[in-house]
Each structure stands twice: as C-alpha cells, then as structure tokens.
Design an enzyme around this catalytic site. Structure first.
Site, PDB file in Angstrom:
ATOM      1  N   ASP A 120       0.842  -1.204   0.000  1.00  0.00           N
ATOM      2  CA  ASP A 120       0.000   0.000   0.000  1.00  0.00           C
ATOM      3  C   ASP A 120       0.874   1.249   0.000  1.00  0.00           C
ATOM      4  O   ASP A 120       1.940   1.269   0.630  1.00  0.00           O
ATOM      5  CB  ASP A 120      -0.917   0.006   1.230  1.00  0.00           C
ATOM      6  CG  ASP A 120      -2.190   0.798   0.990  1.00  0.00           C
ATOM      7  OD1 ASP A 120      -3.266   0.171   0.894  1.00  0.00           O
ATOM      8  OD2 ASP A 120      -2.112   2.038   0.874  1.00  0.00           O
ATOM      9  N   THR A 125      -4.462   6.712   0.162  1.00  0.00           N
ATOM     10  CA  THR A 125      -5.785   6.724   0.794  1.00  0.00           C
ATOM     11  C   THR A 125      -5.941   5.603   1.816  1.00  0.00           C
ATOM     12  O   THR A 125      -6.863   5.641   2.620  1.00  0.00           O
ATOM     13  CB  THR A 125      -6.926   6.609  -0.250  1.00  0.00           C
ATOM     14  OG1 THR A 125      -6.710   5.428  -1.030  1.00  0.00           O
ATOM     15  CG2 THR A 125      -6.965   7.824  -1.149  1.00  0.00           C
ATOM     16  N   GLY A 126      -5.084   4.615   1.778  1.00  0.00           N
ATOM     17  CA  GLY A 126      -5.130   3.567   2.791  1.00  0.00           C
ATOM     18  C   GLY A 126      -4.462   4.039   4.070  1.00  0.00           C
ATOM     19  O   GLY A 126      -3.848   5.115   4.100  1.00  0.00           O
ATOM     20  N   THR A 160      -1.897   5.162 -11.837  1.00  0.00           N
ATOM     21  CA  THR A 160      -2.106   4.004 -10.951  1.00  0.00           C
ATOM     22  C   THR A 160      -2.909   2.937 -11.682  1.00  0.00           C
ATOM     23  O   THR A 160      -2.590   1.747 -11.632  1.00  0.00           O
ATOM     24  CB  THR A 160      -2.853   4.449  -9.675  1.00  0.00           C
ATOM     25  OG1 THR A 160      -2.059   5.438  -9.023  1.00  0.00           O
ATOM     26  CG2 THR A 160      -3.111   3.293  -8.736  1.00  0.00           C
ATOM     27  N   ASN A 211       2.243  -2.995 -14.118  1.00  0.00           N
ATOM     28  CA  ASN A 211       3.313  -3.578 -13.287  1.00  0.00           C
ATOM     29  C   ASN A 211       2.854  -4.855 -12.590  1.00  0.00           C
ATOM     30  O   ASN A 211       3.577  -5.856 -12.528  1.00  0.00           O
ATOM     31  CB  ASN A 211       3.761  -2.581 -12.204  1.00  0.00           C
ATOM     32  CG  ASN A 211       4.604  -1.456 -12.776  1.00  0.00           C
ATOM     33  OD1 ASN A 211       5.111  -1.556 -13.885  1.00  0.00           O
ATOM     34  ND2 ASN A 211       4.739  -0.375 -12.014  1.00  0.00           N
ATOM     35  N   TYR A 229     -10.384   8.354 -13.493  1.00  0.00           N
ATOM     36  CA  TYR A 229     -10.745   7.085 -12.846  1.00  0.00           C
ATOM     37  C   TYR A 229     -11.505   6.185 -13.825  1.00  0.00           C
ATOM     38  O   TYR A 229     -11.120   5.035 -14.040  1.00  0.00           O
ATOM     39  CB  TYR A 229     -11.591   7.396 -11.616  1.00  0.00           C
ATOM     40  CG  TYR A 229     -11.918   6.208 -10.742  1.00  0.00           C
ATOM     41  CD1 TYR A 229     -10.953   5.622  -9.927  1.00  0.00           C
ATOM     42  CD2 TYR A 229     -13.208   5.679 -10.714  1.00  0.00           C
ATOM     43  CE1 TYR A 229     -11.261   4.550  -9.109  1.00  0.00           C
ATOM     44  CE2 TYR A 229     -13.529   4.602  -9.894  1.00  0.00           C
ATOM     45  CZ  TYR A 229     -12.557   4.038  -9.088  1.00  0.00           C
ATOM     46  OH  TYR A 229     -12.865   2.972  -8.270  1.00  0.00           O
ATOM     47  N   THR A 245     -19.657   0.465  -2.411  1.00  0.00           N
ATOM     48  CA  THR A 245     -19.435  -0.439  -1.279  1.00  0.00           C
ATOM     49  C   THR A 245     -19.240   0.404  -0.020  1.00  0.00           C
ATOM     50  O   THR A 245     -18.699   1.509  -0.088  1.00  0.00           O
ATOM     51  CB  THR A 245     -18.187  -1.301  -1.543  1.00  0.00           C
ATOM     52  OG1 THR A 245     -18.370  -1.981  -2.788  1.00  0.00           O
ATOM     53  CG2 THR A 245     -17.957  -2.326  -0.457  1.00  0.00           C
ATOM     54  N   ARG A 248     -17.289  10.160   0.279  1.00  0.00           N
ATOM     55  CA  ARG A 248     -18.375   9.394  -0.342  1.00  0.00           C
ATOM     56  C   ARG A 248     -19.658   9.549   0.460  1.00  0.00           C
ATOM     57  O   ARG A 248     -19.648   9.958   1.616  1.00  0.00           O
ATOM     58  CB  ARG A 248     -17.984   7.925  -0.465  1.00  0.00           C
ATOM     59  CG  ARG A 248     -17.113   7.702  -1.683  1.00  0.00           C
ATOM     60  CD  ARG A 248     -16.785   6.265  -1.883  1.00  0.00           C
ATOM     61  NE  ARG A 248     -15.669   5.875  -1.043  1.00  0.00           N
ATOM     62  CZ  ARG A 248     -14.971   4.760  -1.224  1.00  0.00           C
ATOM     63  NH1 ARG A 248     -15.273   3.945  -2.198  1.00  0.00           N
ATOM     64  NH2 ARG A 248     -13.963   4.466  -0.439  1.00  0.00           N
TER      65      ARG A 248
HETATM   66  N1  UDP Z   1     -23.397  12.707  -2.694  1.00  0.00           N
HETATM   67  C1  UDP Z   1     -24.192  13.545  -1.951  1.00  0.00           C
HETATM   68  N2  UDP Z   1     -23.665  14.105  -0.810  1.00  0.00           N
HETATM   69  C2  UDP Z   1     -22.409  13.840  -0.375  1.00  0.00           C
HETATM   70  C3  UDP Z   1     -21.589  12.959  -1.134  1.00  0.00           C
HETATM   71  C4  UDP Z   1     -22.124  12.408  -2.290  1.00  0.00           C
HETATM   72  O1  UDP Z   1     -25.353  13.797  -2.300  1.00  0.00           O
HETATM   73  O2  UDP Z   1     -22.018  14.377   0.669  1.00  0.00           O
HETATM   74  C5  UDP Z   1     -23.966  12.081  -3.888  1.00  0.00           C
HETATM   75  C6  UDP Z   1     -23.100  12.147  -5.137  1.00  0.00           C
HETATM   76  O3  UDP Z   1     -23.304  13.363  -5.833  1.00  0.00           O
HETATM   77  C7  UDP Z   1     -23.606  10.937  -5.901  1.00  0.00           C
HETATM   78  C8  UDP Z   1     -23.953   9.916  -4.810  1.00  0.00           C
HETATM   79  O4  UDP Z   1     -24.128  10.692  -3.622  1.00  0.00           O
HETATM   80  O5  UDP Z   1     -24.770  11.246  -6.628  1.00  0.00           O
HETATM   81  C9  UDP Z   1     -22.878   8.887  -4.573  1.00  0.00           C
HETATM   82  O6  UDP Z   1     -21.653   9.568  -4.433  1.00  0.00           O
HETATM   83  P1  UDP Z   1     -20.300   8.877  -3.995  1.00  0.00           P
HETATM   84  O7  UDP Z   1     -19.288   9.964  -3.939  1.00  0.00           O
HETATM   85  O8  UDP Z   1     -20.508   8.061  -2.777  1.00  0.00           O
HETATM   86  O9  UDP Z   1     -19.915   7.854  -5.147  1.00  0.00           O
HETATM   87  P2  UDP Z   1     -20.193   7.716  -6.709  1.00  0.00           P
HETATM   88  O10 UDP Z   1     -21.238   6.673  -6.808  1.00  0.00           O
HETATM   89  O11 UDP Z   1     -20.677   9.032  -7.274  1.00  0.00           O
HETATM   90  O12 UDP Z   1     -18.886   7.316  -7.260  1.00  0.00           O
END
Ligand code: UDP
Length: 346
Positions: free
Chosen positions: A41, A45-46, A102, A109, A155, A185, A196
């Site tokens: 790692d 982020t870990g 990455t 790699n 990404y 997840t 998230r």
């Molecule tokens: N989201 C939100 N409030 C937050 C963080 C995320 O409403 O504080 C929304 C984001 O715009 C998306 C969904 O929640 O529509 C899931 O976002 P996340 O960042 O978890 O992952 P994604 O599925 O977009 O990769």
C-alpha cells in the site's frame, strides 16, 4: 490448505491496496482462510491503522510501496488482487494524473508480476466504467457512457484501460486475469473524510452537522456491504476455469440519495437537518448492478441488507469518532521503519 512451492515455502497472495477500506477486509478474510498475505500500500488513501491488528500475524507482511513503482517481489506469489487506487470521487480527482497512472502503469506492473510468478490476477474494476449509464440496470455487456475529458475520466477511463490490459494479457495466455466491476461499497473502515455518500452522511449525522445532498437527491445508487463484496472477490479469484469476462459485484437494491439520508436519520440519534448542494459534474443519475452473471458463475449474491449494514457502519463510525478514542482512524498515516516494510512477527 496452503499451496507449497518446491522448497516447501507456501505461496503468498499479494493484495495491492491492502491497507485500504476494502483491501484490509480482504486481508482479514484471506488470513482467516489460512493464506499468507503480502499487503502492498502507498498509504495515499489507505492507512496502516486498518491493518494494525494483523501486524503480529505470522502470515502477514506489509510493504509500503506505490504500485506505479513496483517492479518485483522477492517471494513466490500465486494470486494478486489489485485494489490499489483511490476510489472516492474527491480523492481520485485530487491527483487525477496519478489516478490514471495508478490504473494503467500500476496495473501493468502488477500484471507483469503475475506473469512472472504464474499468479492468477484479479482487477478491482468499477461500475464507473458504465459512466452515466443509458441502460438500467447495468449488465456487463453494456459498453457505458463515459466522458473521456471530464473530471471523472482519470478514474473511469483509467479503469477501462486497466480492464483492456487485463483482457489483452488473458488473450495472450500470459495471465489468468479476472475483472470484478465493483459497485458502491460501504462498511467499517471507510475513511471519515473520504467524501463518499455513506461516510459523509454518517459522519455528519454523528457530529450533528447538516447532511449534504448534492443535486435533488433523486439520483440513485446501490450499496453493497463490504463483507459481501469480499466474498464475491474471493469467489471470482478462485473460480476455475477463468470466466474470461467481467463480473458485476454489487447489491441490486437501489435507493435514492434522499432515501439513504432518511435511513441515516432514522438510525443515528441526531438533530442534523438535510441541506442541498450543487450536483458535481458528470455525476451518474442512476446505478444498479445486474448480478445474474455473478449468481450463475459464482453462486454469489449479497446477504446484508442496507438497513443492517448501515447500523454496523454507524456503530463503527460512532466508536471511531468518539473523543478519547485512541484507535480513531486517521486520514492517513505511515508506518515506521526505514525499509517501508513491517513484517508480521513469527
Ligand atoms: N453525494 C451527496 N452528498 C455527499 C456525497 C455524495 O449527495 O455528501 C452524492 C453524489 O453526488 C452521488 C452519490 O451521492 O450522486 C454517490 O456519491 P459517492 O461519492 O458516494 O460515489 P459515486 O457513486 O458518485 O462514485
């Protein structure tokens, strides 16, 4: 049973990104099955905190290393899981060039390492390869709707390129590569600050802050509890013959972000209220996995309902964020030791 090499030493499983949220749960599960685990790692982020309880395990070895710089491994490997990449939109966009490298150079790699060791390889791909999907639910044969120039491209396109690398190596007969397309997840050990939705809402509710919903909150996601995901990853790695096709792993229950926020408010005692904020660019409107392929090939399906998984995750965040809690999860931390390596004591 441990696989033995010619000299009697058991072969190890390399988990790249093994100190991350999903990776650390995977390390736990592999060790519980009697495997030897080499966890690699970069701690971008870990966190070493995620694997601290494993540090004294005789079958566990931890190496601080970015997969972009990983060229060799001085012990025999029979499986390589590649979970090394920031996965939260704010985090993977914080250094988009490194995210792309990455996914592409780092995965390259690890595939080379897999070829040298004759190791099976599992790539953690993502539902983001479907972009803002025009088909719903998303089946593996849907080719996606991804912007190659937007802020998520580092990404989404990086993971798509990584899939291409895996299937090229598989077609060339060089590596038994497998690809899991992982949908959202959640669970214990998510970083409180990773940005998230589930971590944000739980941390906000627990701290009495407003719950931030981006856009109208009518966009949907499907949330898989981490233990379910880990069992799917291991099944996909172990299945023979190699399916030779990507496999969606996710929970098909679909919820709007508004519904999710209401569930959080019902679980966490809080005075927090919901506030609405602008929707980020290229935010997918709907997302739900079709998991027929995983059901048929692996006999896998998620078991933990969202309400139950949220309870467990809320309890974990409450403990991690509690004042005076010394094992609270730091945003990032690095292990001691000049070689960047910590070995489980034998
Ligand atoms: N989201 C939100 N409030 C937050 C963080 C995320 O409403 O504080 C929304 C984001 O715009 C998306 C969904 O929640 O529509 C899931 O976002 P996340 O960042 O978890 O992952 P994604 O599925 O977009 O990769």
């Amino acid at each position: 049973m441990l696989q033995k090499t010619g000299n009697g030493k058991s072969q190890a499983v390399l988990v790249a990104g093994g100190a991350g949220f999903v990776g650390s749960h995977l390390c736990d599960a592999l060790l519980a099955r009697g495997k030897r685990v080499v966890c690699v790692d970069s701690y971008i982020t870990g966190s070493v905190e995620n694997v601290r309880p494993l540090m004294n395990h005789p079958n566990f070895r931890l190496i601080e290393q970015d997969i972009c710089d990983l060229a060799e491994m001085n012990e025999p490997l029979h499986q390589i899981y590649n979970l090394a990449c920031a996965a939260s939109p704010p985090q993977y966009q914080a250094d988009p060039i490194h995210t792309m490298m990455t996914c592409v150079a780092g995965t390259g790699n690890l595939l080379k390492l897999a070829e040298e060791h004759g190791a099976s390889f599992l790539q953690a791909s993502t539902s983001e390869v479907y972009g803002d999907p025009a088909e719903h639910p998303q089946r593996e044969d849907y080719r996606g709707n991804v912007s190659c120039t937007g802020p998520r491209a580092c990404y989404d396109e990086g993971k798509r390129a990584a899939e291409a690398l895996c299937f090229d190596m598989l077609r060339a007969g060089a590596v038994s590569a497998r690809v899991a397309r992982i949908f959202n997840t959640y669970g214990p050990r998510m970083q409180p600050s990773d940005g998230r939705i589930i971590s944000n809402l739980l941390v906000q509710a627990i701290s009495g802050e407003p719950l931030t919903i981006y856009g109208t909150g009518e966009q949907t996601r499907s949330f898989c509890f981490v233990s379910d995901l880990v069992s799917g990853l291991m099944s996909l790695m172990d299945i023979e013959p190699n399916p030779g096709m990507p496999v969606n792993l996710g929970n098909p229950g679909e919820f709007t972000i508004n519904e999710l926020a209401e569930m959080v408010l019902a679980i966490v005692p809080t005075a927090s209220k919901i506030v609405y904020r602008p929707l980020p660019q290229d935010d997918p409107q709907r997302r739900r996995p079709d998991i027929l392929r995983a059901r048929e090939l692996l006999g896998w399906e998620p078991k933990v309902p969202l309400a139950e998984g949220l309870q467990q995750t809320a309890a974990w965040f409450s403990a991690a964020l509690a004042p005076h809690e010394t094992h609270a999860i730091p945003a990032s931390s690095t292990p001691t030791g000049s070689a960047g390596e910590i070995r489980g004591s034998v």
